[in-house]
Design an enzyme around this catalytic site. Structure first.
Site, PDB file in Angstrom:
ATOM      1  N   VAL A 175       0.893  -1.161   0.000  1.00 35.17           N
ATOM      2  CA  VAL A 175       0.000   0.000   0.000  1.00 35.17           C
ATOM      3  C   VAL A 175       0.927   1.205   0.000  1.00 35.17           C
ATOM      4  CG1 VAL A 175      -1.761   1.280   1.265  1.00 35.17           C
ATOM      5  CG2 VAL A 175      -1.827  -1.220   1.214  1.00 35.17           C
ATOM      6  N   PRO A 176       1.051   1.867  -1.158  1.00 39.06           N
ATOM      7  CA  PRO A 176       2.209   2.747  -1.404  1.00 39.06           C
ATOM      8  C   PRO A 176       2.119   4.114  -0.740  1.00 39.06           C
ATOM      9  CG  PRO A 176       0.790   2.716  -3.331  1.00 39.06           C
ATOM     10  CD  PRO A 176       0.163   1.778  -2.337  1.00 39.06           C
ATOM     11  N   CYS A 177       2.272   4.138   0.566  1.00 37.68           N
ATOM     12  CA  CYS A 177       2.259   5.412   1.277  1.00 37.68           C
ATOM     13  C   CYS A 177       3.475   6.255   0.909  1.00 37.68           C
ATOM     14  CB  CYS A 177       2.217   5.180   2.780  1.00 37.68           C
ATOM     15  SG  CYS A 177       3.469   4.061   3.395  1.00 37.68           S
ATOM     16  N   HIS A 178       4.513   5.615   0.341  1.00 37.11           N
ATOM     17  CA  HIS A 178       5.719   6.367  -0.014  1.00 37.11           C
ATOM     18  C   HIS A 178       5.500   7.250  -1.239  1.00 37.11           C
ATOM     19  CE1 HIS A 178       5.678   2.448  -2.089  1.00 37.11           C
ATOM     20  NE2 HIS A 178       6.196   3.108  -3.107  1.00 37.11           N
TER      21      HIS A 178
END
Length: 209
Positions: A175-178
DNA sequence: AAACGAGGTTCCT
DNA sequence: AGGAACCTCGTTT
């Protein structure tokens, strides 16, 4: 309890089951394991419904642990504590053989689109789950900002709330919070260290070029 | 470049 | 209920 959805071909295909965090993980079994990854040793946590947590062991500037518990929380113990703190009433069992399969696929983009979507369990408040699901729609190699994300969710001015929710994403990388950055383009913060955030973004830029 | 206030949500007490 | 914490943002010094 679980609302399911699928995302487009451009992004990491995940099948998300959403769970309330109100019961702090009570009644759930969390199987965890430590694995090498391109960004350092990772900890993976999964439930029967899929990947629930992904983090890293060597997070020197990881917020919380040492400060709030008063204990030295480095290494694998620290990484595990980071996860158990999210669902204090869950049952945690080490099961490296089990988590190895999800981890191997997560860090090998060549396998992302092979076979069924990666099962992911999102355990959080309704607002957090809304934010995390929106994250999965950001394609690799692209970024957005907290403000834009807030607007997209129908909460203009809620950038800070979105930032807080993004920061609580338990399933980093998948889950690409970056892929969320400050309005100026600066990498404003990352639970697992700003350096790792920039490393992941650089890695993705290379993968998608 | 740093300080400030408003901002939405969550987690404490 | 009240207050602090947070991966923010835009304005002001």
């Amino acid at each position: 309890m679980a609302d399911l959805f699928e995302v487009s071909k451009r992004v990491f295909p995940v099948r998300c089951a959403a769970l309330s965090s109100a019961d702090a993980g009570a009644g759930l079994t969390f199987r965890f394991g430590f694995h090498p990854s391109p960004f350092g040793e990772a900890i993976a946590v999964e439930t029967a419904a899929g990947l629930a947590g992904l983090g890293w062991v060597d997070a020197k500037d990881r917020a919380g642990t040492a400060a709030t518990t008063g204990k030295a929380a480095g290494g694998r113990d620290g990484a595990l504590a980071d996860m158990t703190r999210r669902w204090p009433r869950g049952l945690f069992v080490e099961d490296v053989a089990r988590t190895a399969r999800l981890v191997a696929r997560a860090f090998d983009p060549g396998t992302w689109h092979a076979g069924p979507p990666l099962p992911v369990t999102l355990i959080g408040t309704p607002f957090e789950i809304e934010v995390w699901q929106a994250l999965t729609l950001i394609p690799p190699g692209e970024t957005t900002t907290y403000g834009v994300l807030a607007q997209r969710l129908g909460r203009p001015g809620g950038a800070r709330a979105v930032g807080a929710a993004v920061g609580r994403n338990p399933v980093s990388f998948v889950v690409p919070c970056h892929r969320v950055v400050g309005a100026s383009g600066a990498l404003t913060g990352y639970h697992w260290g700003i350096g790792r955030k920039s490393a992941i973004l650089a890695w993705e830029a290379q993968q998608t070029s």
